[in-house]
Design a protein around this motif. Structure first.
Motif, PDB file in Angstrom:
ATOM      1  N   UNK A   1       0.814  -1.216   0.000  1.00 35.38           N
ATOM      2  CA  UNK A   1       0.000   0.000   0.000  1.00 35.38           C
ATOM      3  C   UNK A   1       0.846   1.264   0.000  1.00 35.38           C
ATOM      4  N   UNK A   2       2.107   1.144   0.273  1.00 39.37           N
ATOM      5  CA  UNK A   2       2.994   2.292   0.199  1.00 39.37           C
ATOM      6  C   UNK A   2       3.265   2.942   1.542  1.00 39.37           C
ATOM      7  N   UNK A   3       4.395   3.635   1.593  1.00 36.11           N
ATOM      8  CA  UNK A   3       4.770   4.422   2.770  1.00 36.11           C
ATOM      9  C   UNK A   3       5.310   5.766   2.291  1.00 36.11           C
ATOM     10  N   UNK A   4       4.901   6.829   2.960  1.00 30.33           N
ATOM     11  CA  UNK A   4       5.260   8.179   2.527  1.00 30.33           C
ATOM     12  C   UNK A   4       6.658   8.534   3.004  1.00 30.33           C
ATOM     13  N   UNK A   5       7.445   9.051   2.088  1.00 31.23           N
ATOM     14  CA  UNK A   5       8.758   9.602   2.409  1.00 31.23           C
ATOM     15  C   UNK A   5       8.755  11.059   1.996  1.00 31.23           C
ATOM     16  N   UNK A   6       9.045  11.934   2.942  1.00 29.48           N
ATOM     17  CA  UNK A   6       9.101  13.361   2.671  1.00 29.48           C
ATOM     18  C   UNK A   6      10.463  13.896   3.084  1.00 29.48           C
ATOM     19  N   UNK A   7      11.140  14.514   2.133  1.00 34.26           N
ATOM     20  CA  UNK A   7      12.461  15.080   2.402  1.00 34.26           C
ATOM     21  C   UNK A   7      12.328  16.596   2.313  1.00 34.26           C
TER      22      UNK A   7
END
Length: 126
Positions: free
Chosen positions: A118-124
């Motif tokens: 389902x995905x995992x959010x990565x925010x840089x």
């Protein structure tokens, strides 16, 4: 029920690191090639990396070479994506996917995989 679950995403500053995990349930990952993909807002999903079923072969997108590594622990039914030197352009939802045994990572960028998480959010961001 065959399922892949990603974890390890989050907010990180530029230059930071994260390790994503992809855990399988309902089946064992042995002999399945596993790919990591990402999709940024307004962009198409793209291939990031792939590891063969036995872990003997890996592939990386040019944009992450030298910064990301992929590994697997079949005993834990888990594949990892270690991301170092993260950049704002790495911001995306990251997905893992499994490809049936017998298929390699050769054309992983086509996204032709059989099972998806389902995905995992990565925010840089600073």
């Amino acid at each position: 029920q065959l399922q892949l679950v990603e974890s390890g995403g989050g907010l990180v500053r530029p230059g930071g690191s994260l390790r994503l995990s992809c855990v399988a349930s309902g089946f064992t990952l042995d002999n399945y090639a596993i790919g990591w993909f990402r999709q940024a807002p307004g962009k198409e999903r793209e291939g990031v990396s792939c590891i063969s079923g036995r872990g003997t072969a890996t592939k990386f997108a040019d944009s992450v070479k030298g910064r990301f590594t992929i590994s697997r622990d079949n005993a834990k039914n888990t594949v990892y994506l270690r991301m170092n030197s993260l950049k704002p352009e790495d911001t995306a939802i990251y997905y893992c996917a499994a490809r049936l045994p017998g298929y390699t990572c050769l054309d992983y960028s086509t996204l032709r995989f059989d099972y998806w998480g389902q995905g995992t959010q990565v925010t840089v961001s600073s």
